[in-house]
Design a protein around this motif. Structure first.
Motif, PDB file in Angstrom:
ATOM      1  N   ILE A  46      -3.873  -3.762  -2.194  1.00  0.00           N
ATOM      2  CA  ILE A  46      -3.688  -4.958  -1.285  1.00  0.00           C
ATOM      3  C   ILE A  46      -2.601  -5.804  -2.196  1.00  0.00           C
ATOM      4  O   ILE A  46      -1.660  -6.319  -1.558  1.00  0.00           O
ATOM      5  N   VAL A  47      -2.496  -5.786  -3.322  1.00  0.00           N
ATOM      6  CA  VAL A  47      -1.720  -6.672  -4.181  1.00  0.00           C
ATOM      7  C   VAL A  47      -0.463  -5.697  -3.846  1.00  0.00           C
ATOM      8  O   VAL A  47       0.729  -6.454  -3.762  1.00  0.00           O
ATOM      9  N   LYS A  48      -0.436  -4.469  -4.173  1.00  0.00           N
ATOM     10  CA  LYS A  48       0.908  -3.703  -4.307  1.00  0.00           C
ATOM     11  C   LYS A  48       1.404  -3.719  -2.911  1.00  0.00           C
ATOM     12  O   LYS A  48       2.586  -3.872  -2.639  1.00  0.00           O
ATOM     13  N   LEU A  49       0.758  -3.538  -1.574  1.00  0.00           N
ATOM     14  CA  LEU A  49       1.184  -3.522  -0.526  1.00  0.00           C
ATOM     15  C   LEU A  49       1.845  -4.962  -0.046  1.00  0.00           C
ATOM     16  O   LEU A  49       3.001  -5.046   0.560  1.00  0.00           O
ATOM     17  N   LYS A  50       1.381  -6.177  -0.381  1.00  0.00           N
ATOM     18  CA  LYS A  50       1.986  -7.342  -0.187  1.00  0.00           C
ATOM     19  C   LYS A  50       3.345  -7.523  -1.112  1.00  0.00           C
ATOM     20  O   LYS A  50       4.277  -7.906  -0.414  1.00  0.00           O
ATOM     21  N   GLN A  51       3.200  -7.008  -2.360  1.00  0.00           N
ATOM     22  CA  GLN A  51       4.430  -7.038  -2.877  1.00  0.00           C
ATOM     23  C   GLN A  51       5.524  -6.027  -2.192  1.00  0.00           C
ATOM     24  O   GLN A  51       6.678  -6.502  -2.104  1.00  0.00           O
ATOM     25  N   ASP A  52       5.144  -5.012  -1.678  1.00  0.00           N
ATOM     26  CA  ASP A  52       5.943  -3.922  -1.119  1.00  0.00           C
ATOM     27  C   ASP A  52       6.703  -4.293   0.168  1.00  0.00           C
ATOM     28  O   ASP A  52       7.971  -4.291   0.392  1.00  0.00           O
ATOM     29  N   LEU A  53       5.804  -4.956   0.951  1.00  0.00           N
ATOM     30  CA  LEU A  53       6.086  -5.592   2.194  1.00  0.00           C
ATOM     31  C   LEU A  53       7.219  -6.785   1.813  1.00  0.00           C
ATOM     32  O   LEU A  53       8.284  -6.835   2.630  1.00  0.00           O
ATOM     33  N   ILE A  54       7.149  -7.270   0.852  1.00  0.00           N
ATOM     34  CA  ILE A  54       8.042  -8.677   0.651  1.00  0.00           C
ATOM     35  C   ILE A  54       9.499  -7.918   0.052  1.00  0.00           C
ATOM     36  O   ILE A  54      10.484  -8.225   0.355  1.00  0.00           O
ATOM     37  N   ASP A  55       9.237  -6.827  -0.804  1.00  0.00           N
ATOM     38  CA  ASP A  55      10.525  -6.199  -1.257  1.00  0.00           C
ATOM     39  C   ASP A  55      11.471  -5.510   0.063  1.00  0.00           C
ATOM     40  O   ASP A  55      12.367  -5.722   0.097  1.00  0.00           O
ATOM     41  N   PHE A  56      10.502  -4.950   0.526  1.00  0.00           N
ATOM     42  CA  PHE A  56      11.298  -4.313   1.817  1.00  0.00           C
ATOM     43  C   PHE A  56      11.756  -5.058   2.872  1.00  0.00           C
ATOM     44  O   PHE A  56      12.961  -4.990   3.460  1.00  0.00           O
TER      45      PHE A  56
END
Length: 124
Positions: free
Chosen positions: A66-76
């Motif tokens: 979940i933490v990684k997914l939130k970071q990746d969504l912001i990144d993309f």
């Protein structure tokens, strides 16, 4: 975003105005090596994403995902913003690069080589 876990599945909904479809696909593509990813447009205002592990051999640490997914969504999302904002500049650079194309001109001066090779002897 509200994340729901049940058995071995993680699901959450995303607002379309916050994360457009192109951002979701670019981001979630990187999860397809470990998860089956389903992206479902539940209504015009939101997507439902379901992640299911491809391999059930190991337990999944959903908190880390979940933490990684939130970071990746912001990144993309940021990548998409930059792409949109610099589109005109990229188009101008490409147009400029090809705007003044001229055929190669043959030099008019004498070319010599101390080794003895004469470029003048090459026929086009």
């Amino acid at each position: 975003m509200k994340f729901l876990q049940d058995n071995n599945t993680l699901s959450f909904t995303v607002a379309t105005e916050l994360y457009p479809e192109v951002v979701l696909f670019k981001c979630l593509y990187w999860y397809t090596n470990a998860f089956e990813v389903d992206i479902i447009k539940t209504d015009p205002l939101q997507y439902k994403i379901i992640l299911t592990p491809l391999y059930n051999a190991e337990p999944v640490d959903w908190k880390t995902i979940i933490v990684k997914l939130k970071q990746d969504l912001i990144d993309f999302k940021l990548r998409q913003c930059i792409t949109d904002e610099t589109k005109t500049i990229r188009e101008l650079i490409i147009a400029k690069a090809f705007a003044y194309y001229e055929n190669e001109t043959i030099p008019m001066s004498e070319i010599s080589d101390p080794v003895g090779f004469s470029p003048q002897s090459i026929q086009p």
